[in-house]
Write a protein that holds these residues in place. Structure first.
Motif, PDB file in Angstrom:
ATOM      1  N   GLN A 263      30.270  38.619  37.648  1.00  0.00           N
ATOM      2  CA  GLN A 263      30.325  38.181  39.037  1.00  0.00           C
ATOM      3  C   GLN A 263      29.592  36.848  39.156  1.00  0.00           C
ATOM      4  O   GLN A 263      28.511  36.674  38.587  1.00  0.00           O
ATOM      5  CB  GLN A 263      29.678  39.222  39.944  1.00  0.00           C
ATOM      6  CG  GLN A 263      30.456  40.524  40.001  1.00  0.00           C
ATOM      7  CD  GLN A 263      29.828  41.495  40.968  1.00  0.00           C
ATOM      8  OE1 GLN A 263      29.922  41.314  42.177  1.00  0.00           O
ATOM      9  NE2 GLN A 263      29.174  42.516  40.425  1.00  0.00           N
TER      10      GLN A 263
ATOM     11  N   PRO B  37      38.103  40.900  35.771  1.00  0.00           N
ATOM     12  CA  PRO B  37      37.351  40.546  36.972  1.00  0.00           C
ATOM     13  C   PRO B  37      37.373  41.646  38.042  1.00  0.00           C
ATOM     14  O   PRO B  37      37.942  41.492  39.114  1.00  0.00           O
ATOM     15  CB  PRO B  37      38.039  39.263  37.452  1.00  0.00           C
ATOM     16  CG  PRO B  37      39.436  39.392  36.977  1.00  0.00           C
ATOM     17  CD  PRO B  37      39.339  40.134  35.664  1.00  0.00           C
TER      18      PRO B  37
ATOM     19  N   TRP C 280      34.412  35.766  40.657  1.00  0.00           N
ATOM     20  CA  TRP C 280      34.222  36.131  39.252  1.00  0.00           C
ATOM     21  C   TRP C 280      34.339  34.900  38.364  1.00  0.00           C
ATOM     22  O   TRP C 280      35.043  33.948  38.696  1.00  0.00           O
ATOM     23  CB  TRP C 280      35.279  37.152  38.811  1.00  0.00           C
ATOM     24  CG  TRP C 280      35.077  38.495  39.409  1.00  0.00           C
ATOM     25  CD1 TRP C 280      35.530  38.925  40.628  1.00  0.00           C
ATOM     26  CD2 TRP C 280      34.360  39.587  38.845  1.00  0.00           C
ATOM     27  NE1 TRP C 280      35.146  40.224  40.838  1.00  0.00           N
ATOM     28  CE2 TRP C 280      34.428  40.657  39.761  1.00  0.00           C
ATOM     29  CE3 TRP C 280      33.670  39.769  37.652  1.00  0.00           C
ATOM     30  CZ2 TRP C 280      33.819  41.892  39.530  1.00  0.00           C
ATOM     31  CZ3 TRP C 280      33.078  41.002  37.406  1.00  0.00           C
ATOM     32  CH2 TRP C 280      33.149  42.042  38.335  1.00  0.00           C
TER      33      TRP C 280
END
Length: 152
Positions: free
Chosen positions: A82, A43, A68
């Motif tokens: 995202q 992430p 994320w």
């Protein structure tokens, strides 16, 4: 051996649940919102780029972390994206060589069209057990068996 894998999975999920900022998602389906979205192995924008996903690709959120989401695709592959790049509009992807889309949720009903493997169709509803109502990007609608698509 399967019992050991299950115990390991439970342990990992428990650890993730306890880490600050991590939230286990309720296995929700979303779709990719833009034409080309980079999928990462962690992430972070500095993480390794795994691949680019196209608009409407259905994904299942398995972990939700500040901005994320860790997602699974129809092949079972996992990647980070995202959350701003996800859309709540749902789609399904054909997972068999040729999926039959019928006028009603009945294999004996009129065949509206057939969709080839990896074709993405808009998910409309799944109120009838074993069937999903879909719309092809060209406009035709109908019902496809759940076993022929992923994302429902």
């Amino acid at each position: 051996m399967p019992r050991l894998k299950c115990k390991i999975l439970i342990a990992v999920m428990s650890i993730l649940y306890l880490l600050p900022g991590y939230v286990m998602a309720e296995m929700e389906f979303f779709s990719i919102a833009e034409n080309a979205i980079v999928m990462y192995d962690a992430p972070s924008l500095q993480a390794d780029k795994l691949f680019v996903a196209g608009r409407h690709l259905p994904v299942e959120v398995v972990v939700d972390v500040d901005g994320w989401a860790k997602v699974r695709d129809s092949s079972g592959g996992l990647a980070w994206v995202q959350k701003k790049d996800l859309n709540q509009q749902r789609y399904v992807i054909v997972t068999v060589p040729l999926a039959d889309v019928h006028l009603s949720a009945d294999v004996n009903s009129e065949l509206v069209f057939q969709a080839e493997e990896n074709i993405v169709m808009e998910w409309l509803q799944s109120e009838i057990q074993g069937w999903v109502k879909v719309r092809h990007s060209d406009g035709p609608m109908g019902y496809v068996k759940v076993s022929q698509v992923w994302g429902s």
